[in-house]
Design a protein around this motif. Structure first.
Motif, PDB file in Angstrom:
ATOM      1  N   MET A  97       0.986  42.736 -14.970  1.00  0.00           N
ATOM      2  CA  MET A  97      -0.128  42.904 -14.063  1.00  0.00           C
ATOM      3  C   MET A  97      -0.138  44.307 -13.475  1.00  0.00           C
ATOM      4  O   MET A  97      -0.686  44.537 -12.421  1.00  0.00           O
ATOM      5  N   ASN A  98       0.450  45.258 -14.093  1.00  0.00           N
ATOM      6  CA  ASN A  98       0.430  46.654 -13.659  1.00  0.00           C
ATOM      7  C   ASN A  98       0.953  46.856 -12.246  1.00  0.00           C
ATOM      8  O   ASN A  98       0.503  47.734 -11.535  1.00  0.00           O
ATOM      9  N   ASN A  99       1.891  46.048 -11.813  1.00  0.00           N
ATOM     10  CA  ASN A  99       2.518  46.200 -10.495  1.00  0.00           C
ATOM     11  C   ASN A  99       1.532  46.312  -9.340  1.00  0.00           C
ATOM     12  O   ASN A  99       1.708  47.111  -8.431  1.00  0.00           O
ATOM     13  N   ILE A 100       0.474  45.537  -9.391  1.00  0.00           N
ATOM     14  CA  ILE A 100      -0.471  45.502  -8.272  1.00  0.00           C
ATOM     15  C   ILE A 100       0.221  44.853  -7.084  1.00  0.00           C
ATOM     16  O   ILE A 100       0.816  43.792  -7.213  1.00  0.00           O
ATOM     17  N   VAL A 101       0.165  45.495  -5.950  1.00  0.00           N
ATOM     18  CA  VAL A 101       0.753  44.932  -4.749  1.00  0.00           C
ATOM     19  C   VAL A 101      -0.356  44.790  -3.710  1.00  0.00           C
ATOM     20  O   VAL A 101      -0.966  45.759  -3.295  1.00  0.00           O
ATOM     21  N   LEU A 102      -0.618  43.567  -3.307  1.00  0.00           N
ATOM     22  CA  LEU A 102      -1.646  43.294  -2.310  1.00  0.00           C
ATOM     23  C   LEU A 102      -1.015  42.589  -1.133  1.00  0.00           C
ATOM     24  O   LEU A 102       0.029  41.956  -1.257  1.00  0.00           O
ATOM     25  N   ASN A 103      -1.656  42.672  -0.029  1.00  0.00           N
ATOM     26  CA  ASN A 103      -1.210  41.950   1.152  1.00  0.00           C
ATOM     27  C   ASN A 103      -1.946  40.628   1.249  1.00  0.00           C
ATOM     28  O   ASN A 103      -2.707  40.264   0.369  1.00  0.00           O
ATOM     29  N   LYS A 104      -1.753  39.936   2.354  1.00  0.00           N
ATOM     30  CA  LYS A 104      -2.455  38.682   2.582  1.00  0.00           C
ATOM     31  C   LYS A 104      -3.927  38.934   2.877  1.00  0.00           C
ATOM     32  O   LYS A 104      -4.262  39.891   3.556  1.00  0.00           O
ATOM     33  N   PHE A 105      -4.747  38.054   2.348  1.00  0.00           N
ATOM     34  CA  PHE A 105      -6.178  38.098   2.602  1.00  0.00           C
ATOM     35  C   PHE A 105      -6.637  36.718   3.039  1.00  0.00           C
ATOM     36  O   PHE A 105      -6.223  35.720   2.457  1.00  0.00           O
ATOM     37  N   LYS A 106      -7.485  36.669   4.047  1.00  0.00           N
ATOM     38  CA  LYS A 106      -8.110  35.428   4.500  1.00  0.00           C
ATOM     39  C   LYS A 106      -9.601  35.585   4.346  1.00  0.00           C
ATOM     40  O   LYS A 106     -10.147  36.644   4.646  1.00  0.00           O
ATOM     41  N   PHE A 107     -10.251  34.543   3.877  1.00  0.00           N
ATOM     42  CA  PHE A 107     -11.701  34.601   3.731  1.00  0.00           C
ATOM     43  C   PHE A 107     -12.272  33.198   3.755  1.00  0.00           C
ATOM     44  O   PHE A 107     -11.574  32.225   3.499  1.00  0.00           O
ATOM     45  N   ASN A 108     -13.555  33.117   4.072  1.00  0.00           N
ATOM     46  CA  ASN A 108     -14.281  31.847   4.074  1.00  0.00           C
ATOM     47  C   ASN A 108     -15.184  31.782   2.857  1.00  0.00           C
ATOM     48  O   ASN A 108     -15.732  32.796   2.426  1.00  0.00           O
ATOM     49  N   LEU A 109     -15.339  30.592   2.310  1.00  0.00           N
ATOM     50  CA  LEU A 109     -16.280  30.329   1.227  1.00  0.00           C
ATOM     51  C   LEU A 109     -17.102  29.106   1.593  1.00  0.00           C
ATOM     52  O   LEU A 109     -16.563  28.131   2.123  1.00  0.00           O
ATOM     53  N   ILE A 110     -18.378  29.169   1.295  1.00  0.00           N
ATOM     54  CA  ILE A 110     -19.247  28.007   1.425  1.00  0.00           C
ATOM     55  C   ILE A 110     -19.359  27.381   0.036  1.00  0.00           C
ATOM     56  O   ILE A 110     -19.755  28.038  -0.912  1.00  0.00           O
ATOM     57  N   LEU A 111     -18.967  26.133  -0.087  1.00  0.00           N
ATOM     58  CA  LEU A 111     -19.148  25.407  -1.337  1.00  0.00           C
ATOM     59  C   LEU A 111     -20.420  24.600  -1.194  1.00  0.00           C
ATOM     60  O   LEU A 111     -20.498  23.691  -0.369  1.00  0.00           O
ATOM     61  N   GLU A 159      -2.080  35.693  -1.373  1.00  0.00           N
ATOM     62  CA  GLU A 159      -1.191  36.836  -1.411  1.00  0.00           C
ATOM     63  C   GLU A 159      -0.749  37.020  -2.852  1.00  0.00           C
ATOM     64  O   GLU A 159      -0.383  36.057  -3.525  1.00  0.00           O
ATOM     65  N   VAL A 160      -0.805  38.242  -3.353  1.00  0.00           N
ATOM     66  CA  VAL A 160      -0.342  38.550  -4.700  1.00  0.00           C
ATOM     67  C   VAL A 160       0.537  39.787  -4.607  1.00  0.00           C
ATOM     68  O   VAL A 160       0.142  40.796  -4.043  1.00  0.00           O
ATOM     69  N   ASN A 161       1.733  39.681  -5.156  1.00  0.00           N
ATOM     70  CA  ASN A 161       2.674  40.795  -5.154  1.00  0.00           C
ATOM     71  C   ASN A 161       3.364  40.882  -6.500  1.00  0.00           C
ATOM     72  O   ASN A 161       4.094  39.975  -6.881  1.00  0.00           O
ATOM     73  N   GLU A 162       3.121  41.956  -7.239  1.00  0.00           N
ATOM     74  CA  GLU A 162       3.803  42.245  -8.507  1.00  0.00           C
ATOM     75  C   GLU A 162       3.954  41.024  -9.406  1.00  0.00           C
ATOM     76  O   GLU A 162       5.061  40.646  -9.776  1.00  0.00           O
ATOM     77  N   GLY A 163       2.854  40.386  -9.723  1.00  0.00           N
ATOM     78  CA  GLY A 163       2.861  39.276 -10.667  1.00  0.00           C
ATOM     79  C   GLY A 163       3.117  37.906 -10.074  1.00  0.00           C
ATOM     80  O   GLY A 163       3.096  36.911 -10.773  1.00  0.00           O
ATOM     81  N   TYR A 167      -0.976  27.134  -6.326  1.00  0.00           N
ATOM     82  CA  TYR A 167      -0.004  27.895  -7.115  1.00  0.00           C
ATOM     83  C   TYR A 167      -0.720  28.779  -8.120  1.00  0.00           C
ATOM     84  O   TYR A 167      -1.764  28.399  -8.661  1.00  0.00           O
ATOM     85  N   SER A 168      -0.142  29.932  -8.396  1.00  0.00           N
ATOM     86  CA  SER A 168      -0.780  30.854  -9.333  1.00  0.00           C
ATOM     87  C   SER A 168      -0.717  30.268 -10.736  1.00  0.00           C
ATOM     88  O   SER A 168       0.317  29.801 -11.196  1.00  0.00           O
ATOM     89  N   LEU A 169      -1.871  30.274 -11.383  1.00  0.00           N
ATOM     90  CA  LEU A 169      -1.996  29.769 -12.740  1.00  0.00           C
ATOM     91  C   LEU A 169      -2.112  30.942 -13.699  1.00  0.00           C
ATOM     92  O   LEU A 169      -1.583  30.923 -14.792  1.00  0.00           O
ATOM     93  N   ASP A 170      -2.814  31.976 -13.266  1.00  0.00           N
ATOM     94  CA  ASP A 170      -3.016  33.173 -14.081  1.00  0.00           C
ATOM     95  C   ASP A 170      -3.262  34.338 -13.135  1.00  0.00           C
ATOM     96  O   ASP A 170      -4.056  34.239 -12.214  1.00  0.00           O
ATOM     97  N   LEU A 171      -2.571  35.424 -13.356  1.00  0.00           N
ATOM     98  CA  LEU A 171      -2.760  36.614 -12.525  1.00  0.00           C
ATOM     99  C   LEU A 171      -3.036  37.845 -13.382  1.00  0.00           C
ATOM    100  O   LEU A 171      -2.885  38.962 -12.924  1.00  0.00           O
ATOM    101  N   THR A 172      -3.443  37.656 -14.644  1.00  0.00           N
ATOM    102  CA  THR A 172      -3.649  38.785 -15.532  1.00  0.00           C
ATOM    103  C   THR A 172      -5.010  39.445 -15.345  1.00  0.00           C
ATOM    104  O   THR A 172      -5.085  40.622 -15.031  1.00  0.00           O
ATOM    105  N   LYS A 173      -6.075  38.714 -15.532  1.00  0.00           N
ATOM    106  CA  LYS A 173      -7.425  39.264 -15.368  1.00  0.00           C
ATOM    107  C   LYS A 173      -7.955  38.945 -13.976  1.00  0.00           C
ATOM    108  O   LYS A 173      -8.320  39.830 -13.219  1.00  0.00           O
TER     109      LYS A 173
END
Length: 129
Positions: A1-15, A35-39, A58-64
């Motif tokens: 995943m090209n060593n992408i390092v992200l912090n925590k994000f909170k957001f709302n979604l309307i379903l 939260e996503v950190n290096e894969g 749980y993360s199922l896919d973090l590639t694309k």
């Protein structure tokens, strides 16, 4: 995943799209946190209509895209004063465009499926029951 390092994000979604069944509520507002950190990634469904549920995804896919899924037996929660079971939760985030999609399957028999309006038919084979 090209060593992408992200912090925590909170957001709302309307379903607001029903794929199956009949809604038991007029509006659904979901709050997610991820939260996503290096894969490695994790996410939570924090609230439904401001009611705390705190369900781990749980993360199922973090590639694309960052794709998360719940891994639990049907879980009883209260939404707008009504007890319902959450069967499965999927969260799909495109990190390049920040597009966010979600799907929540309700009831023990998976008889109510609720999604964001941008959940595409292409995802239909990606709904694990």
């Amino acid at each position: 995943m090209n060593n992408i390092v992200l912090n925590k994000f909170k957001f709302n979604l309307i379903l607001d799209t029903i794929l199956l069944g009949t809604s038991f509520c007029d509006e659904f507002n979901y709050q997610f946190e991820y939260e996503v950190n290096e894969g490695y990634g994790k996410a939570f469904l924090k609230t439904i209509n401001n009611t705390a549920v705190n369900i781990r995804l749980y993360s199922l896919d973090l590639t694309k895209n960052f794709v998360f899924i719940s891994d639990m037996p049907p879980t009883l929660v209260t939404v707008n004063g009504k007890e319902v079971y959450i069967f499965r939760i999927l969260l799909d985030i495109n990190p390049k465009t920040n597009e966010r999609k979600a799907l929540v399957i309700y009831h023990k028999d998976a008889s109510f499926i609720h999604t964001t309006i941008n959940w595409e038919n292409a995802h239909s084979s990606f709904v694990p029951l």
